[in-house]
Design a protein around this motif. Structure first.
Motif, PDB file in Angstrom:
ATOM      1  N   ALA B  72       0.846  -1.192   0.000  1.00 22.61           N
ATOM      2  CA  ALA B  72       0.000   0.000   0.000  1.00 22.61           C
ATOM      3  C   ALA B  72       0.880   1.240   0.000  1.00 22.61           C
ATOM      4  CB  ALA B  72      -0.880  -0.001   1.249  1.00 22.61           C
ATOM      5  N   VAL B  73       0.329   2.333  -0.551  1.00 16.38           N
ATOM      6  CA  VAL B  73       1.136   3.560  -0.569  1.00 16.38           C
ATOM      7  C   VAL B  73       0.373   4.710   0.078  1.00 16.38           C
ATOM      8  CG1 VAL B  73       2.335   2.836  -2.664  1.00 16.38           C
ATOM      9  CG2 VAL B  73       0.328   4.328  -2.854  1.00 16.38           C
ATOM     10  N   ILE B  74       1.155   5.654   0.551  1.00 15.32           N
ATOM     11  CA  ILE B  74       0.595   6.946   0.989  1.00 15.32           C
ATOM     12  C   ILE B  74       1.281   8.009   0.145  1.00 15.32           C
ATOM     13  CG2 ILE B  74       0.322   8.589   2.874  1.00 15.32           C
ATOM     14  CD1 ILE B  74       0.492   6.274   4.840  1.00 15.32           C
ATOM     15  N   ILE B  75       0.467   8.778  -0.565  1.00 15.00           N
ATOM     16  CA  ILE B  75       1.017   9.765  -1.499  1.00 15.00           C
ATOM     17  C   ILE B  75       1.031  11.137  -0.847  1.00 15.00           C
ATOM     18  CG2 ILE B  75       0.758  10.828  -3.770  1.00 15.00           C
ATOM     19  CD1 ILE B  75      -0.864   8.303  -4.589  1.00 15.00           C
ATOM     20  N   THR B  76       2.209  11.688  -0.666  1.00 16.45           N
ATOM     21  CA  THR B  76       2.342  13.007  -0.030  1.00 16.45           C
ATOM     22  C   THR B  76       3.240  13.913  -0.866  1.00 16.45           C
ATOM     23  OG1 THR B  76       4.290  12.493   1.304  1.00 16.45           O
ATOM     24  CG2 THR B  76       2.162  11.862   2.217  1.00 16.45           C
ATOM     25  N   LEU B  97      -3.590   5.599  -0.292  1.00 10.25           N
ATOM     26  CA  LEU B  97      -4.121   6.692   0.541  1.00 10.25           C
ATOM     27  C   LEU B  97      -3.455   7.955   0.038  1.00 10.25           C
ATOM     28  CD1 LEU B  97      -5.781   7.665   3.026  1.00 10.25           C
ATOM     29  CD2 LEU B  97      -3.707   7.321   4.392  1.00 10.25           C
ATOM     30  N   SER B  98      -4.273   8.883  -0.475  1.00  9.26           N
ATOM     31  CA  SER B  98      -3.708  10.112  -1.030  1.00  9.26           C
ATOM     32  C   SER B  98      -3.895  11.249  -0.060  1.00  9.26           C
ATOM     33  CB  SER B  98      -4.408  10.465  -2.355  1.00  9.26           C
ATOM     34  OG  SER B  98      -3.988  11.746  -2.793  1.00  9.26           O
ATOM     35  N   LYS B 100      -4.600  15.208   0.759  1.00  7.39           N
ATOM     36  CA  LYS B 100      -5.506  16.177   0.124  1.00  7.39           C
ATOM     37  C   LYS B 100      -4.672  17.263  -0.543  1.00  7.39           C
ATOM     38  CE  LYS B 100      -4.347  19.193   3.302  1.00  7.39           C
ATOM     39  NZ  LYS B 100      -3.607  20.429   2.982  1.00  7.39           N
ATOM     40  N   PRO B 101      -5.176  17.948  -1.570  1.00  6.00           N
ATOM     41  CA  PRO B 101      -6.432  17.665  -2.257  1.00  6.00           C
ATOM     42  C   PRO B 101      -6.279  16.451  -3.166  1.00  6.00           C
ATOM     43  CG  PRO B 101      -5.273  19.421  -3.401  1.00  6.00           C
ATOM     44  CD  PRO B 101      -4.441  19.063  -2.191  1.00  6.00           C
ATOM     45  N   ALA B 102      -7.412  15.930  -3.649  1.00  6.58           N
ATOM     46  CA  ALA B 102      -7.363  14.756  -4.521  1.00  6.58           C
ATOM     47  C   ALA B 102      -6.541  15.032  -5.765  1.00  6.58           C
ATOM     48  CB  ALA B 102      -8.780  14.335  -4.903  1.00  6.58           C
ATOM     49  N   GLY B 103      -6.507  16.262  -6.187  1.00  2.00           N
ATOM     50  CA  GLY B 103      -5.727  16.692  -7.337  1.00  2.00           C
ATOM     51  C   GLY B 103      -5.908  18.176  -7.509  1.00  2.00           C
ATOM     52  N   VAL B 104      -5.381  18.711  -8.604  1.00  2.00           N
ATOM     53  CA  VAL B 104      -5.489  20.150  -8.838  1.00  2.00           C
ATOM     54  C   VAL B 104      -6.693  20.469  -9.722  1.00  2.00           C
ATOM     55  CG1 VAL B 104      -4.380  22.149  -9.912  1.00  2.00           C
ATOM     56  CG2 VAL B 104      -3.031  20.580  -8.496  1.00  2.00           C
ATOM     57  N   TYR B 105      -6.887  19.680 -10.745  1.00  2.04           N
ATOM     58  CA  TYR B 105      -7.982  19.979 -11.677  1.00  2.04           C
ATOM     59  C   TYR B 105      -8.873  18.748 -11.822  1.00  2.04           C
ATOM     60  CZ  TYR B 105      -4.416  18.082 -14.884  1.00  2.04           C
ATOM     61  OH  TYR B 105      -3.440  17.312 -15.479  1.00  2.04           O
ATOM     62  N   THR B 106     -10.146  19.018 -12.046  1.00  4.98           N
ATOM     63  CA  THR B 106     -11.159  17.964 -12.016  1.00  4.98           C
ATOM     64  C   THR B 106     -10.868  16.840 -13.009  1.00  4.98           C
ATOM     65  OG1 THR B 106     -12.493  19.322 -13.513  1.00  4.98           O
ATOM     66  CG2 THR B 106     -13.023  19.429 -11.164  1.00  4.98           C
ATOM     67  N   LYS B 107     -10.324  17.213 -14.167  1.00  3.65           N
ATOM     68  CA  LYS B 107     -10.102  16.196 -15.195  1.00  3.65           C
ATOM     69  C   LYS B 107      -9.182  15.083 -14.694  1.00  3.65           C
ATOM     70  CE  LYS B 107      -9.073  15.735 -20.076  1.00  3.65           C
ATOM     71  NZ  LYS B 107      -9.381  16.418 -21.339  1.00  3.65           N
ATOM     72  N   GLN B 108      -8.105  15.469 -14.013  1.00  3.57           N
ATOM     73  CA  GLN B 108      -7.168  14.444 -13.545  1.00  3.57           C
ATOM     74  C   GLN B 108      -7.763  13.633 -12.399  1.00  3.57           C
ATOM     75  OE1 GLN B 108      -4.315  17.055 -10.474  1.00  3.57           O
ATOM     76  NE2 GLN B 108      -3.346  15.890 -12.064  1.00  3.57           N
ATOM     77  N   VAL B 109      -8.615  14.266 -11.616  1.00  6.80           N
ATOM     78  CA  VAL B 109      -9.232  13.542 -10.498  1.00  6.80           C
ATOM     79  C   VAL B 109     -10.248  12.527 -11.032  1.00  6.80           C
ATOM     80  CG1 VAL B 109     -10.567  13.769  -8.373  1.00  6.80           C
ATOM     81  CG2 VAL B 109      -8.824  15.471  -8.937  1.00  6.80           C
ATOM     82  N   MET B 126      -8.661   8.824   1.161  1.00 10.28           N
ATOM     83  CA  MET B 126      -8.181  10.206   1.060  1.00 10.28           C
ATOM     84  C   MET B 126      -7.945  10.739   2.477  1.00 10.28           C
ATOM     85  SD  MET B 126      -7.619  12.333  -1.615  1.00 10.28           S
ATOM     86  CE  MET B 126      -8.470  11.298  -2.819  1.00 10.28           C
ATOM     87  N   MET B 127      -6.867  11.482   2.657  1.00  6.96           N
ATOM     88  CA  MET B 127      -6.502  11.977   3.986  1.00  6.96           C
ATOM     89  C   MET B 127      -7.318  13.229   4.344  1.00  6.96           C
ATOM     90  SD  MET B 127      -4.959  11.723   6.828  1.00  6.96           S
ATOM     91  CE  MET B 127      -3.620  10.523   6.770  1.00  6.96           C
TER      92      MET B 127
END
Lengths: 389, 389
Positions: B72-76, B97-98, B100-109, B126-127
């Motif tokens: 498992a990974v935690i993305i920071t 586990l990512s 926050k935020p989930a991403g910068v722009y909606t398309k990538q999320v 999501m953290m």
């Protein structure tokens, strides 16, 4: 002048309140009700009987102004009539105390102020009774003294002006474009729209508002407003008001570089004071995460406010040369600029510059008046407004 | 699985906090730090030494994902990398586990969520540590249970995210269009932008925001935002946030037809309950001035919040099949929709519909990236973030 002879123009809800203070309860020294007028003469007679008034009754303000019965007037008519009647009074050499708002549209208020400028000998006041609140007076004084540093943010959530449908149904002029010229901004929130620039010592220069018309009530005009504003120094703010929320909120917070003032319910005032100016801290702090130190002080637990009686007393005193006038009528333009800017922003669907274009506002208002409900006969019903403002 | 073998992707400020919880303080049962990776290998080595980590170090997430060292990974990492790295992890069969935020722009999320849909067997969290706050949980539960009736207004003044210039100077990616993709909305306020729709149970459908870029700091992105929003049922709200105010405010009020909840500082929760629904009162009351009766109850004096440790523990538990996942990663889109809508509204100078146009947002963002500061070499400096979120 032993006694200021006051003439009441418009003997409805608000006129009743002033007659009660001055005539029934004798709360205003040096002032008597010397005449009353109302276009509804039946209501006028009934009101005089109710309040035990034996003074002359007039069916028009013109007749009263010509009668030599009064030295000064208090105007408590529907809003549109405030400026023209004030102008007539000044031309007749009478002192003027107008109810809020100063008027409906900026153009008519500027005409009133221009007339006032021709009569420096006359006392011209405005019934902004909430300016007597010691919490607001303290906030204004502290900001003027620089205790907050540079103002950065002004948020006022003032949603405790609840009104039910029966309130609007009590007067045919209420909340119509032709009768009242606006809704919550023009009837309830004028107090806060006057106080806001008075407290912070500056007017906004830009306004964007989202106004909802008849959202919570069966009325023509706005009863829910969220406004964003920008001040000349870059400060921003929000102003949220409605007659549809219950329980509402009255929370004013003003942040400066040196600290923050928070006033809840126009009563409790708290000051958060920064040890160093935030702008200096921002420049000099090197630690990454960190903030200035701040101390919290309750300045006022329960603010006193002498309200209408204090404004009436000051009006009489100013006429008798005993005290300077506390609320100059010419300052009424500020609140009207605020409310007009909010509606204009909604109507145009964009952020507007302030001061607004007076003619454009009137043209837009006239569109709503043309499409609005015709003026109906008033029922003559009178509500007891005690404790509602 | 006895112990979940966790790989940390990005060993900066936030990665340090998680390593501290899991490795140093052993606060998360059933999880170990099994590998770490960072593109800055010098910083990576120094961090491992600082935290006493003897696990494998990788110079890229790809290398770590191929290594079979982790389950498992935690993305920071900086925000832009959250979705692509999450997608890579899912493709490699790893739980995610990512931060926050989930991403910068909606398309990538949305791309990330589409990938997640292909891996129902993987835990994707999501953290959003503030969802563990019992005051917010209580508000959400009461609204879901109908205790507030129909929601009418949601005001959140969340201006207590103060940051000084030295914070922004601590990382070259911070508050740049190319490095971080946004300012206060993308780094500090994502918590509240997640909580708001989660608590009220609906997303806004319209947003108009006034965003100021580099107003209080020498940065490219927004550090002062005032947003107005409209919900599908007609409710409205304001969201005010900044990193420039001190002392700031954290005050969330949610009004419904049956009453009002006010949460101050994410801690004290008060409920004002109407005896009758305001809409019913409005229809049936006949007295002119008058309001429903209301009772005030302090529901929580000081809210508990287990924060990051609870989210980490739930992540490990969910992977081990011991508990359901509390914060699904796919819900991260909501906060990103909120922040993107705010910036897009400012960029277009108008009210925008939500959900926003994903491609339009990315095109507008790309304009700012093209004109923005080039990505500088990172210094490798790491801030201690304890107690800052």
């Amino acid at each position: 002048m032993e006694q200021v002879r006051i003439g009441i123009v418009g003997f409805g809800d608000q006129g009743s309140a002033y007659v009660k203070h001055i005539h029934q309860e004798k709360q205003v020294e040096g002032a008597v009700i010397a005449a009353v007028c109302d276009v509804n003469t039946q209501k006028l007679a009934a009101q005089c009987e109710k309040f035990g008034l034996s003074c002359p009754q007039f069916p028009s303000h013109e007749a009263m102004f010509k009668s030599s019965e009064v030295d000064a007037v208090i105007i408590t008519t529907p809003h549109y009539f405030h400026p023209p009647i004030a102008i007539d009074a000044m031309k007749a050499g009478l002192h003027v105390l107008s109810d809020k708002p100063a008027g409906v549209y900026t153009k008519q208020v500027k005409e009133m102020n221009a007339e006032a400028a021709k009569h420096p000998d006359l006392i011209f006041g405005m019934m902004f009774n909430q300016r007597t609140n010691e919490a607001y007076r303290k906030m204004r004084a502290m900001i003027a003294d620089g205790d907050l540093g540079q103002i950065k943010r002004v948020n006022w959530i003032i949603t405790d002006w609840y009104r039910s449908q029966s309130y609007y149904d009590s007067g045919a002029w209420r909340a119509t474009w032709r009768g009242e010229g606006g809704g919550v901004l023009f009837n309830q929130a004028p107090h806060q729209l006057d106080l806001l620039p008075w407290i912070v010592g500056m007017m906004p220069v830009k306004m964007q508002a989202h106004c909802h018309f008849g959202k919570w009530h069966n009325i023509e005009t706005e009863d829910d407003v969220t406004a964003y504003m920008e001040f000349p120094n870059g400060a921003t703010g929000v102003f949220v008001t409605t007659t549809g929320d219950f329980p509402g909120t009255n929370r004013l917070e003003i942040l400066g570089t040196k600290g923050k003032l928070v006033c809840e319910n126009g009563s409790r005032l708290v000051f958060f004071e920064n040890e160093v100016d935030e702008r200096e801290f921002n420049r000099t702090y090197k630690g990454g995460f960190g903030t200035p130190k701040t101390t919290e002080t309750v300045l006022i637990e329960k603010a006193e406010a002498k309200q209408h009686v204090a404004i009436l007393q000051n009006y009489a005193d100013a006429i008798r040369g005993l005290a300077p006038l506390q609320v100059p009528g010419t300052e009424g333009i500020n609140g009207v600029e605020m409310m007009d800017a909010m509606l204009l922003s909604e109507w145009l669907g964009k952020k507007v510059d302030m001061p607004i274009d007076d003619d454009l506002y009137l043209a837009e208002l006239d569109k709503r008046r043309a499409a609005g409900k015709p003026l109906a006969e008033e029922s003559g019903a009178v509500l007891d407004t005690a404790g509602t403002y």
